[in-house]
Scaffold this motif. Structure first.
Motif, short mmCIF file in Angstrom:
data_model
loop_
_atom_site.label_atom_id
_atom_site.label_comp_id
_atom_site.label_asym_id
_atom_site.label_seq_id
_atom_site.Cartn_x
_atom_site.Cartn_y
_atom_site.Cartn_z
N SER A 1 0.84 -1.19 0.00
CA SER A 1 0.00 0.00 0.00
C SER A 1 0.87 1.24 0.00
O SER A 1 2.09 1.18 0.21
CB SER A 1 -0.95 0.01 1.20
N ASN B 1 0.62 4.77 2.06
CA ASN B 1 -0.17 5.37 3.14
C ASN B 1 -0.33 6.88 2.94
O ASN B 1 0.19 7.46 1.97
CB ASN B 1 0.40 5.01 4.51
N THR C 1 6.14 -0.58 7.79
CA THR C 1 6.19 0.60 6.92
C THR C 1 7.59 0.71 6.34
O THR C 1 8.58 0.59 7.06
CB THR C 1 5.84 1.88 7.71
N LYS D 1 -12.52 -0.05 3.27
CA LYS D 1 -11.89 1.11 3.90
C LYS D 1 -12.82 1.85 4.85
O LYS D 1 -12.36 2.53 5.78
CB LYS D 1 -11.37 2.06 2.83
N TYR E 1 -7.03 -1.14 7.90
CA TYR E 1 -6.71 -0.97 6.48
C TYR E 1 -7.47 0.23 5.92
O TYR E 1 -8.59 0.11 5.45
CB TYR E 1 -7.04 -2.26 5.72
N ASP F 1 -5.46 2.83 4.12
CA ASP F 1 -4.54 3.55 3.24
C ASP F 1 -5.24 3.94 1.94
O ASP F 1 -6.16 3.25 1.49
CB ASP F 1 -3.30 2.71 2.94
N TYR G 1 -3.90 0.50 -2.48
CA TYR G 1 -3.47 -0.87 -2.19
C TYR G 1 -3.07 -1.56 -3.49
O TYR G 1 -3.58 -1.23 -4.56
CB TYR G 1 -4.58 -1.67 -1.50
#
Length: 288
Positions: free
Chosen positions: A36, A38, A60, A239, A269, A271, A274
């Motif tokens: 993903s 972010n 991350t 989301k 989740y 972000d 994706y």
């Protein structure tokens, strides 16, 4: 050759599955890497395992983009350099333009962090993807779905384009097959249906088959990975609730396709973007 197997990706496909019912029921060894971008513009990663219940390891990674700029991404591919080094790369839509993004470590040990503009006019696109098939021949194709329902396919880089109307109901889609003769997407509609969209290599129009008629409207993102020889491990992301759910999907064949829900994936989740993370050398997807 695109897609060399990395150590991190070597454990992705551990299932040895043969028939559709068995594939949908026997995915405990399969894993997938859900990537993903972010809100801060960082690359993030979730390694999802089809255990009972599903498990996940999240981290991350590299900062790549201006916060909030990224809207869409193709699959990111990990490539090993010789004798040392690596890079990850994908096409990403930032605002209204398409970019080729690459990061990693070069053979001289210097970091790679490049975002190169390809072109503008992408503000109305809702999905992008790149397929790659290798075997007797090597084949690349790039796809973009515009919000008026026109699906575009580019070959020979971006020099040859085909377009297909009629996909205005599609909410999100994920690549599940990349063969010598066709690519296939698994797509949800705003009304909740689930379809496969097979795009032949030649001039023939896409072949659309309904897989399910309802209940899929809540997902904003689908991420698909090969599981075994001809099945798909699918992460579907809602989301609005920050939730992700894992599914084992047998070899797609319309409404007879076997789909087994494996449960909710731990974590949050939300972000903006994706995608699938894969590695150069991994076998092409073959979910339909």
């Amino acid at each position: 050759m695109k897609r060399a197997v990395s150590v991190a990706a070597a454990a992705v496909l551990l299932g040895a599955l043969t028939t559709a019912p068995a594939e949908a029921a026997s995915t405990a060894a399969c894993e997938m890497s859900v990537g993903s971008i972010n809100a801060n513009g960082d690359r993030a990663h979730a390694k999802v395992t089809a255990s009972t219940p599903p498990t996940v390891k999240q981290r991350t990674g590299q900062h790549m983009f201006t916060p909030g700029a990224a809207r869409l991404s193709t699959t990111w591919t990990y490539t090993v350099l010789n004798p040392v080094g690596y890079y990850d790369s994908a096409y990403v839509v930032l605002g209204s333009s398409l970019y080729k993004a690459t990061y990693g470590v070069n053979t001289d040990g210097k970091p790679i962090n490049a975002v190169t503009r390809v072109g503008g006019g992408w503000e109305n696109f809702i999905a992008v993807e790149e397929s790659f098939s290798w075997g007797p021949t090597i084949r690349f194709a790039k796809y973009g779905l515009r919000n008026d329902g026109v699906l575009f396919r580019w070959t020979d880089g971006f020099t040859k384009v085909s377009s297909y109307a009629g996909f205005s109901a599609v909410k999100t889609m994920a690549l599940i097959s990349e063969t010598a003769t066709y690519d296939t997407f698994l797509a949800t509609t705003r009304g909740g249906a689930l379809y496969t969209i097979r795009v032949p290599v030649g001039s023939a129009k896409p072949v659309v088959k309904q897989v399910r008629s309802s209940t899929w409207q809540g997902f904003e993102h689908l991420v698909a990975e090969k599981c075994g020889t001809q099945s798909t491990l699918l992460t579907a992301i809602d989301k609005d609730t920050g939730s992700a759910y894992l599914y084992a999907v047998g070899h797609a064949n319309g409404t007879t396709t076997v789909i087994k829900g494996l449960g909710k994936v731990p974590g949050t989740y939300t972000d903006p973007v994706y995608n699938l993370d894969t590695a150069e050398g991994n076998a092409p997807l073959f979910g339909e």
